[in-house]
Design a protein around this motif. Sequence first.
Motif, PDB file in Angstrom:
ATOM      1  N   PRO C 184      46.347  24.094 -13.045  1.00 53.20           N
ATOM      2  CA  PRO C 184      45.283  23.023 -13.143  1.00 53.20           C
ATOM      3  C   PRO C 184      44.022  23.557 -13.613  1.00 53.20           C
ATOM      4  N   TRP C 185      43.876  24.989 -13.507  1.00 53.79           N
ATOM      5  CA  TRP C 185      42.309  25.715 -13.603  1.00 53.79           C
ATOM      6  C   TRP C 185      42.295  26.011 -15.139  1.00 53.79           C
ATOM      7  N   LEU C 186      43.441  26.055 -15.784  1.00 52.62           N
ATOM      8  CA  LEU C 186      43.373  26.837 -17.268  1.00 52.62           C
ATOM      9  C   LEU C 186      43.578  25.827 -18.213  1.00 52.62           C
ATOM     10  N   PRO C 187      42.791  25.883 -19.274  1.00 57.18           N
ATOM     11  CA  PRO C 187      42.979  24.907 -20.514  1.00 57.18           C
ATOM     12  C   PRO C 187      44.286  25.318 -21.342  1.00 57.18           C
ATOM     13  N   ALA C 188      44.706  24.452 -21.939  1.00 57.52           N
ATOM     14  CA  ALA C 188      45.998  24.328 -22.616  1.00 57.52           C
ATOM     15  C   ALA C 188      46.284  25.635 -23.626  1.00 57.52           C
TER      16      ALA C 188
END
Lengths: 342, 342, 342, 342
Positions: C184-188
Amino acid sequence: MTDPRPLILSCPLPRSLPLILAPDRLAELRARYRIVETTDADLPGLPDAVLGEARYIIGQPPLDAATLARLSSLRCIFNVESNLLNNMPYDEVFRRGIHVVTTGAVFAQPVAEIGLGFALSLLRNIHGADADFRAGRELWGGEGNGAARLLTGAEVGILGFGDLGRASARVLAGFAPRLRVFDPWLPASRIREAGAEPASLEAVMAQSDVVFCTAAVTSENRGFLGAAEFAAMRRGAIFLLLSRADVVDFGALMAAVRGGHILAASDVFPEEPLPADHPVRAIPGFLLSAHRAGALDVAFRRMGEMVLEDLALLDRGLPPMVCKRAERETVARFRSRPVAVN
Amino acid sequence: MTDPRPLILSCPLPRSLPLILAPDRLAELRARYRIVETTDADLPGLPDAVLGEARYIIGQPPLDAATLARLSSLRCIFNVESNLLNNMPYDEVFRRGIHVVTTGAVFAQPVAEIGLGFALSLLRNIHGADADFRAGRELWGGEGNGAARLLTGAEVGILGFGDLGRASARVLAGFAPRLRVFDPWLPASRIREAGAEPASLEAVMAQSDVVFCTAAVTSENRGFLGAAEFAAMRRGAIFLLLSRADVVDFGALMAAVRGGHILAASDVFPEEPLPADHPVRAIPGFLLSAHRAGALDVAFRRMGEMVLEDLALLDRGLPPMVCKRAERETVARFRSRPVAVN
Amino acid sequence: MTDPRPLILSCPLPRSLPLILAPDRLAELRARYRIVETTDADLPGLPDAVLGEARYIIGQPPLDAATLARLSSLRCIFNVESNLLNNMPYDEVFRRGIHVVTTGAVFAQPVAEIGLGFALSLLRNIHGADADFRAGRELWGGEGNGAARLLTGAEVGILGFGDLGRASARVLAGFAPRLRVFDPWLPASRIREAGAEPASLEAVMAQSDVVFCTAAVTSENRGFLGAAEFAAMRRGAIFLLLSRADVVDFGALMAAVRGGHILAASDVFPEEPLPADHPVRAIPGFLLSAHRAGALDVAFRRMGEMVLEDLALLDRGLPPMVCKRAERETVARFRSRPVAVN
Amino acid sequence: MTDPRPLILSCPLPRSLPLILAPDRLAELRARYRIVETTDADLPGLPDAVLGEARYIIGQPPLDAATLARLSSLRCIFNVESNLLNNMPYDEVFRRGIHVVTTGAVFAQPVAEIGLGFALSLLRNIHGADADFRAGRELWGGEGNGAARLLTGAEVGILGFGDLGRASARVLAGFAPRLRVFDPWLPASRIREAGAEPASLEAVMAQSDVVFCTAAVTSENRGFLGAAEFAAMRRGAIFLLLSRADVVDFGALMAAVRGGHILAASDVFPEEPLPADHPVRAIPGFLLSAHRAGALDVAFRRMGEMVLEDLALLDRGLPPMVCKRAERETVARFRSRPVAVN
């Protein structure tokens, strides 16, 4: 006392032993084998003693049944020209377990590399922008990038998945393309193993941004790419003709490029050399290369290394593993014209 | 009742929001944020209420200490031009924990692709052979391959190992080169992790068949590649200038190519546009491209996607992870000139 | 005359300099720097002259505002324990531009390797079959392969995509899995770049044959994997707990394995050491490892190399590039308990 | 009116058609071909009409010259047991151009996977630590990692580079090992192409941290790995016996492990099943697996898919491309015992 070294008949024209073997490798060949240098024409006239002792042939001489019978110790024919001709009684050759092998794989890497170079030149108009710059009419920045596109992530098709098709996939690796392959002689699992998707000819033509045509000419596929196939391509897509001109209807290819539907590059032509007034010379969007894609010194030298490695295996009673073996089922189906120059 | 959406000040010239965002993405931006469209000149004159509410800036406006102080809610400056200018009090920016990020990574892939295209064109003379063919003076087969060489297995050097250097390594993957990297700001382990060898500038210049120059201009490296460096290259080696002209002594580069010692390609020039009579236009072996390498539509559109992704992280109180963050230690050292056109 | 070498305060417990630096590297550290060996407790009592000169700290001592103020030359804190504690005024640390970095990345490779080993052991019952064989109750051939499955082509999920998640993806490379990542802390885009698919927690749990749990404990995710999440897994799927026990409801995990719904391996436990009568010791299908996954000599030694590389960058006025930097936004959210033993 | 479908004689024991073909694939086989189900013993007694029409055999029945002569339409023998037996007049088989193919490649992936699992279990003592944990005698953290080592970057040797050797290299890909391969039937260039270094047996044994033994048994290599070879290994190195027990002196292997010089895992044994009191069952450091490595359902099912794909090629007059062809030169040299159970 007899020389125990195996005997090789050498008639590799248009190649020559010094072309395909660096000096130290040629010395190694001469040390390991007795070499009888002959020609296609002279070979049948060699004495029985020579023919009967010959274990290997380097070359692809026409052999009739009688000559083949006299070649009673023959184990392998190394075709270093690399196009298979239908010039010997293959049934008998295979019946006797004589290997017929080719070294054409040496051209795969050089041709694949220039093929990728063609693709990038066309995608970014590298050649055209250089010519414009020299003529003082260059466009700067985004202005000069009208139809420019990335290769990364593009859809790429490969027609034919032999050594050249596979080498093409390899040089494309850094671009993570979606790769579709059409090869009617290859089962789907072999294509999937190589990380590509098996596809129909129609799918490859209609869904590719770039098509690498690497298919050999056979008795079944002359001119299989014509007006309909080119019309089915995406507008602005790129067709790279890297194998043999006979697989396409060259006029139809020219028309498709001239009409602006696709871009193309070709290394091979219906006639070579091409007449000075051939119309392809003037078609914008058609990148031209005079059958230069494979003929690198390093490729010819690799031929001799392949022959030396397989000779060593054969000497030990093992099958050749480096050169490509002609197949009993397909050997007579190839229709590439032999080359006259290196 | 107030609009709860975060406020963005937008002054992205020479970019524009429609350039960097496809219509649906622009709609998404407008839905998620309040946008105040302004200019570098007008921004300081905006009312305190606006400046005080602004969470983000898209652009790189000059900011003096007073204006920065009024931007009391500022969290991140998205520089979509991508060259960092020394036009704001960075110490205070970083003291406050405001991120300064750039989207220059979008150019890495397009530039790396054309860089590989330049390399293949020069290794195989694709552009020259096409011009010769059109002029009816082509050479066929091996005759036309004078200095042609393979890229596979070559020794390749990369100067600077930021986004562009890494993208260059990536597109080279299919060629299995021996890769040496010179980057004085990067520790050896980071270069090794990427599958390359850390090397000195001297080693890269002297031991490469192809050099990708991807180094940014800093206060320390203007003109660091001059006559001595080019003279140290292998005869016939290739130098690709893909970043900024200011890192080379351009006259020395021209001289090295004119004298036949090396081949080169360049996408950047000391003046842009270049005068019509600039001598580089006439040097054989110097492939020319008018600052077109990065400016692809697809690259501009990627900028906006990066901004949207990092905005979403920042909105959640997380640091930006997609754009590149300027570093407190190095932000003031960059010396690339800003671009005036896209 | 003063010693010009930068001063380091060293208080790395439970590590020690000889643990994290091979003898030659320790000698290098001592040659390049003045080292003041101290402890967390003693550091605040050091004279102003020492604190005021200290450029670097190796360790993670509690610092109050007053001590931090006295550390007026401090540039970087090297946390070689690697779990970030909330034991200093981070706001002020970041305001001053002091880097806080960790060396936890050294554990990623050893933990990923044992993680893959756990997966293969469970997929093929390597450990169980060995125990059976020793007990004379082995089953031969297919008889012994009840639930055996291949990893090649399997669907694999990774929870958390920091150093350990990425290392896990790397050791899986030869198995060409379909890889889904929840972070959840990392963009796609950052997940896609690494060749994986961004996915929700639900998708990862429900669609994986094997799940690598590599998520760190934060203020937000304690016990985020409970009975519902395990029940949503495929029957017979494998859950590997490689990061911290606090991210799971350990009782629920035991129940899911005991009930035969899934298989699991764990290297971490709610209490360490675990009581002799803890029920997990007797659950079939639960592979057990006593927090051994990361603690390899080679990992500790790599810590020191990372510190040396970043010290060299910092000495030149550059930012650290090898250790992982704590982020102003997230530094206070981590909740891993510190380790007491190496 | 006759059935135009090609006729197959099926005698695949110990396999069966339902074992090697999923229901839908078996239906496909039955739709495309006439199947005569027979046995090795009954086949010679089939009527001339049946034998004379048979195009394919699935199985490996003993054939004498007379029976072979009656099989006048035979094109291909699909050996789905996969060990080649010397039970037919191969000279005549090959003279007639009948293909003999095997499907043993299906075992390569499952065996390579468990091989890597063995390696990781031994490197990190996964199986032993689990047993200790269950017994309440586990060691925590670094205490439990006495001899633990990383695989990443290790030196790995592979003996034999057929399908299994290549699959082993593939699953190792994520560990970037230095890979040395000994295969006396394979030329150096084929090993280099696969990214490994050709090496002597001595070099592989002496310079590896882990050795994957994947060599088939031939008339030339029985017991080629004995006390001297194991003594030459590095102390603490790992030997994985994945192919056939007959290639090693099993007593010498046991002695080398019992003495503590090396660790080992084996999936194959001099007798199968092994007597209950066989001493290998009690040797610490010897990981045991009861010939389970290849016998996965998914592997058996892949056999049938390979047969279907090659049947389709053969039906079209093309050579088989998916199964492995026996070679005239080496077919009679294999000495693996056939399996009696799946």
